[in-house]
Design a protein around this motif. Structure first.
Motif, PDB file in Angstrom:
ATOM      1  N   ASN A  74       0.807  -1.227   0.000  1.00 45.74           N
ATOM      2  CA  ASN A  74       0.000   0.000   0.000  1.00 45.74           C
ATOM      3  C   ASN A  74       0.836   1.271   0.000  1.00 45.74           C
ATOM      4  O   ASN A  74       0.352   2.338  -0.344  1.00 45.74           O
ATOM      5  CB  ASN A  74      -0.913   0.030   1.229  1.00 45.74           C
ATOM      6  CG  ASN A  74      -2.166  -0.774   0.995  1.00 45.74           C
ATOM      7  OD1 ASN A  74      -2.726  -0.749  -0.096  1.00 45.74           O
ATOM      8  ND2 ASN A  74      -2.581  -1.515   2.000  1.00 45.74           N
ATOM      9  N   GLN A  77       3.248   3.144  -3.877  1.00 46.96           N
ATOM     10  CA  GLN A  77       2.941   4.217  -4.825  1.00 46.96           C
ATOM     11  C   GLN A  77       3.302   5.599  -4.284  1.00 46.96           C
ATOM     12  O   GLN A  77       3.784   6.451  -5.025  1.00 46.96           O
ATOM     13  CB  GLN A  77       1.469   4.163  -5.208  1.00 46.96           C
ATOM     14  CG  GLN A  77       1.311   4.074  -6.706  1.00 46.96           C
ATOM     15  CD  GLN A  77      -0.114   4.214  -7.163  1.00 46.96           C
ATOM     16  OE1 GLN A  77      -1.035   3.855  -6.442  1.00 46.96           O
ATOM     17  NE2 GLN A  77      -0.289   4.714  -8.362  1.00 46.96           N
ATOM     18  N   SER A  78       3.080   5.800  -2.983  1.00 47.23           N
ATOM     19  CA  SER A  78       3.458   7.118  -2.454  1.00 47.23           C
ATOM     20  C   SER A  78       4.969   7.281  -2.456  1.00 47.23           C
ATOM     21  O   SER A  78       5.487   8.386  -2.640  1.00 47.23           O
ATOM     22  CB  SER A  78       2.885   7.360  -1.057  1.00 47.23           C
ATOM     23  OG  SER A  78       2.467   6.198  -0.455  1.00 47.23           O
ATOM     24  N   THR A  81       5.870   8.283  -6.063  1.00 48.67           N
ATOM     25  CA  THR A  81       5.510   9.676  -6.342  1.00 48.67           C
ATOM     26  C   THR A  81       6.494  10.635  -5.684  1.00 48.67           C
ATOM     27  O   THR A  81       6.978  11.574  -6.316  1.00 48.67           O
ATOM     28  CB  THR A  81       4.084   9.978  -5.838  1.00 48.67           C
ATOM     29  OG1 THR A  81       3.212   9.007  -6.400  1.00 48.67           O
ATOM     30  CG2 THR A  81       3.626  11.346  -6.259  1.00 48.67           C
ATOM     31  N   ILE A  84       9.906  10.645  -7.430  1.00 43.84           N
ATOM     32  CA  ILE A  84       9.902  11.381  -8.695  1.00 43.84           C
ATOM     33  C   ILE A  84       9.856  12.888  -8.432  1.00 43.84           C
ATOM     34  O   ILE A  84      10.595  13.663  -9.032  1.00 43.84           O
ATOM     35  CB  ILE A  84       8.702  10.946  -9.569  1.00 43.84           C
ATOM     36  CG1 ILE A  84       8.902   9.509 -10.043  1.00 43.84           C
ATOM     37  CG2 ILE A  84       8.531  11.875 -10.764  1.00 43.84           C
ATOM     38  CD1 ILE A  84       7.719   8.916 -10.748  1.00 43.84           C
ATOM     39  N   GLN A  85       8.997  13.293  -7.506  1.00 42.49           N
ATOM     40  CA  GLN A  85       8.861  14.720  -7.227  1.00 42.49           C
ATOM     41  C   GLN A  85      10.154  15.322  -6.688  1.00 42.49           C
ATOM     42  O   GLN A  85      10.503  16.452  -6.995  1.00 42.49           O
ATOM     43  CB  GLN A  85       7.728  14.966  -6.224  1.00 42.49           C
ATOM     44  CG  GLN A  85       6.344  14.737  -6.785  1.00 42.49           C
ATOM     45  CD  GLN A  85       6.088  15.521  -8.055  1.00 42.49           C
ATOM     46  OE1 GLN A  85       5.926  14.943  -9.121  1.00 42.49           O
ATOM     47  NE2 GLN A  85       6.086  16.838  -7.969  1.00 42.49           N
TER      48      GLN A  85
END
Lengths: 432, 312
Positions: A74, A77-78, A81, A84-85
């Motif tokens: 879970n 994905q965070s 993100t 990448i940021q």
């Protein structure tokens, strides 16, 4: 006390100056580092292999210091993100389902590597290739294909009068009715889960001929006669055959319910069977025999428009912010090679199919015939977003649980036509 | 007087400039004390906040540059039925949970303010739900409310009060919201109770004695002594609680993930799903920022209430 002679100091300083001028360190000091981020595997033995032997061999054979990190599914994905940021993080990241499409602008084109691996191993499955490409660009190297089959209790179905698992929805409904009457319902989630809920409701929709969008990837066609039919059938199926607590289930509830003997069948990965087989003394039937001997796997039943599954495709992405790209490429090539990947593949015992067709013939499928049906999964697979591409829009529809909630709303009492209309409206807002 | 003698006189009259003395001046010292927290807040709260506002004005899928679309994301949220469900859910969740915590917390504080055996031990135990990390205690609640293995259902079935399988606490939309509120109250009650207890202990016993002499009953003492003196504390605790409850994430994310069919989706969970799951950072930021106006009103109310001239 050691004295630092001026002459020696000058020698040392000269060396440092030379390193600074050339822009690279002496050969000995140059270390190759690769950071690989994955989720915690549902088969613990596979993670043990990666963190133990694979890390050691990467150092020995490639001279690469492999930092192997696993996080909860879970949370992955965070992590992607934020990596990448912020432009910093793992060099290689495992992506599940159509995630690579979301991050296509932040990954390196690995076409040469992917094609080399695909060609050498009998070619990638269509589902793997679709996920890992945007036009001609390869946004990742396909790793494996997972997915669900229905785990079912052979003796309970037999008692209800079915020697083999129902092949069509009508027979499935009939069998489920008899089983639920005996307090042995079918168990399926209609909650907000990333795996089991889409893994069941998308194939359900497709098998009735429903789809969210046309092949052009723009024209939303979710509100169709077929979709409405599928919703009506789903509501009846839910009431007559299923454990109605499924509206609250997450991805693990059906595993627990099956293993504790409260449900007779559920669509899931092989983890239920693998767990039951590992602990035959813990998981037993009501007769006191090991439960794993009473489990078989079957595909999701056939509907008027065919029989489908929604495979969970895994891909390794090489991140464009990575400063270790040459080493990371070298590592991916090595990790995906038949010898190294084969060892990991064997540790999965059939939980995953390969991403290339070569692995259909692997001897792992002969070890346990109960797991053998999993090898056919990639061939009957369709991807979310069908009939359009599994792109960013399709991912958004999944993330907003539009298809899952369409069924969940109807199960909770919304008329089928209205549920289809609601979902269509929501999907249309995504595909603008 | 000649110029050099003037200079020497001045030197003698004025104390020499030292850094220590300069720093001790109130006008300098106060700035010195205030600057670090201001910088800290600007970096860790101000920057993300303004960056969030900027993001919300962009069509900004993860990993791409983004294009300016003005209030497009807000307009999209305005036309999204799920968003309106989120608004209703958040208000219901906040209002009911806060009211329950307020009355429950006050009751608990009044009980804890009495003298009884094991008073200190009970007070310490009372804090447990607040001390245990939310995610851990919520996982315990997940088991308590589990659709198949709920101990609540097991007890109710065993005592013959309900028929198996019993209610699906997290699967029925209304029960799911109710369950979340119960868990939130369970977790937040100690904060209320302990803070109010601290307030209660500042009330001078003489006031109660005077009231008793004047013939006030227990209710009278509560109504005319306790309540007026406790009002500022109750007000502040409630404000804090509303802010925390309004922006709650962990509890809902772990227990229902916003399901079934968005029946328990609130601002924080919905924004997270859109931004992190769907990769739509702009849209996610816009949804998260719609929380700001109602919260800003609350903070404003609190600021007005706490004005120095009001308290003196």
């Amino acid at each position: 006390m050691t004295r630092i002679a001026r002459r020696n100091l000058l020698k040392g300083a000269g060396g440092i100056a030379a390193i600074l001028a050339s822009g690279s360190g002496p050969a000995l000091a140059q270390e190759k580092n690769v950071h690989w981020l994955r989720w915690t595997d549902f088969v613990p033995a596979s993670d043990a292999l990666l963190k133990g032997k694979v890390v050691q061999e990467a150092k020995k054979q490639l001279g690469i210091n492999l930092k192997m990190e696993t996080v909860n599914a879970n949370d992955l994905q965070s992590r992607i993100t934020s990596a990448i940021q912020s432009g910093t993080g793992a060099d290689v990241i495992m992506a599940f389902s159509n995630w690579p499409q979301l991050y296509a602008d932040s990954v390196v084109d690995v076409g040469d590597l992917a094609q080399e691996i695909g060609n050498a191993q009998g070619g990638f499955y269509d589902v793997s290739k679709q996920i890992a490409t945007v036009g001609n660009k390869w946004i990742g190297v396909p790793w494996t294909v997972g997915g669900g089959l229905i785990s079912w209790r052979v003796s309970w179905f037999k008692e209800a009068g079915y020697d083999k698992f129902p092949e069509t929805w009508d027979t499935f409904r009939e069998a489920g009715k008899k089983l639920k009457a005996k307090g042995r319902p079918i168990g399926q989630t209609a909650g907000h889960t990333f795996g089991d809920a889409p893994g069941w409701w998308y194939p359900f929709l497709w098998s009735f001929g429903g789809k969210e969008v046309e092949a052009d990837g723009k024209t939303v066609v979710l509100n169709s006669k077929e979709t409405v039919e599928s919703i009506k059938f789903a509501v009846a199926l839910w009431k007559e055959t299923m454990d109605e607590g499924g509206l609250a289930w997450d991805d693990t509830n059906n595993n627990r319910a099956f293993l504790s003997g409260t449900i007779s069948a559920t669509n899931n990965g092989a983890s239920i069977y693998i767990e039951a087989k590992k602990k035959p003394d813990v998981y037993q039937t009501e007769k006191g025999t090991p439960m794993f001997k009473d489990i078989q796997h079957a595909p999701i039943p056939k509907g008027p428009a065919g029989q489908y599954n929604s495979p969970g495709v895994f891909t390794d992405m090489l991140m464009s912010y990575s400063k270790n790209q040459p080493a990371a490429k070298e590592f991916i090539r090595w990790m995906h090679s038949p010898k190294v990947f084969g060892e990991w593949f064997t540790s999965q015992q059939g939980y995953s199919s390969g991403a290339t067709k070569m692995w259909e013939k692997d001897k792992v499928w002969d070890i346990d015939p109960v797991l053998a049906p999993f090898k056919d999964l990639p061939n009957n697979g369709r991807l979310v977003g069908y009939a359009g591409p599994p792109n960013r829009k399709a991912a958004e529809v999944v993330t907003k649980y539009i298809v899952v909630d369409m069924y969940a709303k109807a199960i909770q009492g919304m008329p089928a036509e209205e549920a289809a209309k609601w979902a269509h409206g929501e999907a249309a807002k995504v595909y603008v | 007087m000649t110029a050099p003698s003037l200079a020497s006189a001045l030197v003698h009259r004025r104390p020499a400039f030292t850094l220590g003395r300069w720093l001790e001046q109130p006008s300098v010292f106060s700035w010195l004390m205030v600057t670090p927290p201001v910088l800290f807040l600007a970096a860790l709260v101000g920057y993300p906040f303004f960056y969030g506002i900027w993001l919300s004005l962009l069509d900004r899928p993860v990993a791409s540059e983004g294009t300016f679309i003005g209030l497009g994301n807000y307009a999209q949220a305005w036309h999204d039925p799920v968003f309106w469900q989120v608004v209703i859910n958040t208000f219901v969740y906040t209002a009911v949970a806060t009211l329950l915590k307020m009355f429950g917390g006050l009751g608990l504080a009044l009980v804890m303010n009495q003298d009884f055996r094991f008073k200190n031990l009970t007070r310490a135990l009372l804090l447990l739900p607040f001390i245990v990390p939310t995610v851990l205690s919520t996982i315990a609640w997940q088991w308590i409310l589990d659709p198949a293995f709920s101990i609540v259902n097991w007890t109710l079935i065993a005592t013959g009060l309900i028929h198996p399988p019993g209610p699906s606490w997290l699967g029925n939309p209304h029960l799911a919201m109710g369950s979340l509120i119960v868990v939130n109250v369970w977790r937040g009650l100690p904060f209320y109770a302990i803070t109010l207890l601290a307030g209660l202990q500042t009330i001078s016993p003489e006031l109660y004695e005077a009231a008793t002499i004047d013939g006030a009953s227990a209710w009278g003492r509560f109504r005319y002594v306790t309540l007026p003196l406790m009002k500022p504390v109750i007000f502040i605790v409630t404000m804090f609680s509303v802010i925390f409850t309004f922006a709650d994430f962990q509890l809902i994310y772990v227990l229902t993930h916003g399901g079934p069919a968005s029946a328990t989706q609130v601002f924080a969970t919905y924004a997270f799903d859109i931004a992190m799951g769907g990769g739509q950072l702009g849209q996610g930021a816009a949804i998260a920022l719609t929380m700001v106006p109602p919260l800003a009103l609350l903070i404003l109310a609190m600021a007005i209430y706490l004005r120095p001239d009001k308290t003196t």
